[in-house]
Design a protein around this motif. Structure first.
Motif, mmCIF file in Angstrom:
data_model
loop_
_atom_site.group_PDB
_atom_site.id
_atom_site.type_symbol
_atom_site.label_atom_id
_atom_site.label_comp_id
_atom_site.label_asym_id
_atom_site.label_seq_id
_atom_site.Cartn_x
_atom_site.Cartn_y
_atom_site.Cartn_z
ATOM 1 N N ARG A 17 29.060 44.152 46.739
ATOM 2 C CA ARG A 17 28.243 43.838 45.565
ATOM 3 C C ARG A 17 29.065 43.705 44.288
ATOM 4 O O ARG A 17 28.661 43.005 43.368
ATOM 5 C CB ARG A 17 27.178 44.910 45.365
ATOM 6 N N ASN A 18 30.222 44.373 44.241
ATOM 7 C CA ASN A 18 31.060 44.292 43.038
ATOM 8 C C ASN A 18 31.978 43.068 43.046
ATOM 9 O O ASN A 18 32.821 42.912 42.187
ATOM 10 C CB ASN A 18 31.879 45.573 42.863
ATOM 11 N N GLY A 19 31.841 42.188 44.059
ATOM 12 C CA GLY A 19 32.624 40.966 44.123
ATOM 13 C C GLY A 19 33.923 41.097 44.894
ATOM 14 O O GLY A 19 34.637 40.125 45.080
ATOM 15 N N ARG A 20 34.245 42.292 45.343
ATOM 16 C CA ARG A 20 35.460 42.502 46.130
ATOM 17 C C ARG A 20 35.148 42.353 47.609
ATOM 18 O O ARG A 20 34.001 42.238 48.000
ATOM 19 C CB ARG A 20 36.055 43.872 45.829
ATOM 20 N N GLN A 37 38.863 47.619 49.115
ATOM 21 C CA GLN A 37 38.365 46.969 47.898
ATOM 22 C C GLN A 37 39.362 45.862 47.578
ATOM 23 O O GLN A 37 40.087 45.926 46.593
ATOM 24 C CB GLN A 37 38.287 47.982 46.752
ATOM 25 N N PHE A 38 39.400 44.843 48.416
ATOM 26 C CA PHE A 38 40.403 43.790 48.286
ATOM 27 C C PHE A 38 39.929 42.727 47.304
ATOM 28 O O PHE A 38 38.749 42.408 47.233
ATOM 29 C CB PHE A 38 40.685 43.178 49.662
ATOM 30 N N THR A 39 40.883 42.168 46.565
ATOM 31 C CA THR A 39 40.526 41.180 45.548
ATOM 32 C C THR A 39 40.201 39.814 46.136
ATOM 33 O O THR A 39 39.504 39.034 45.501
ATOM 34 C CB THR A 39 41.658 41.025 44.514
ATOM 35 N N ASN A 40 40.722 39.533 47.340
ATOM 36 C CA ASN A 40 40.387 38.250 47.944
ATOM 37 C C ASN A 40 40.162 38.408 49.452
ATOM 38 O O ASN A 40 40.520 39.426 50.051
ATOM 39 C CB ASN A 40 41.433 37.177 47.636
ATOM 40 N N GLN A 41 39.581 37.407 50.025
ATOM 41 C CA GLN A 41 39.189 37.429 51.429
ATOM 42 C C GLN A 41 40.398 37.484 52.366
ATOM 43 O O GLN A 41 40.359 38.151 53.393
ATOM 44 C CB GLN A 41 38.342 36.190 51.726
ATOM 45 N N ILE A 42 41.482 36.840 52.006
ATOM 46 C CA ILE A 42 42.690 36.817 52.845
ATOM 47 C C ILE A 42 43.264 38.215 53.016
ATOM 48 O O ILE A 42 43.673 38.603 54.112
ATOM 49 C CB ILE A 42 43.741 35.857 52.250
#
Length: 59
Positions: A17-20, A37-42
């Motif tokens: 929900r927080n976009g991570r 809590q990763f910043t991107n999908q990769i």
């Protein structure tokens, strides 16, 4: 116990929900809480694959 009778382990990637991003481990009918809590999908995919590999090596 043979490897055939052990449940399959799956990794799925979910957007929080927080976009991570996080990965979720599923073993048979058991679903473990989201990890990371990763910043991107990769990043989430590679961490999930590493966790899956570690679990499979312990079998």
């Amino acid at each position: 116990m043979s490897n055939d009778s052990k449940p399959e382990i799956k990794v799925t990637i979910e957007k929080l929900r927080n976009g991570r991003w996080a990965f979720v481990l599923k073993r048979g009918a058991v679903v473990y809480p989201a990890h990371g809590q990763f910043t991107n999908q990769i990043e989430a995919i590679s961490a999930g694959q590493a966790a899956l590999k570690a679990l499979e090596n312990n079998r």
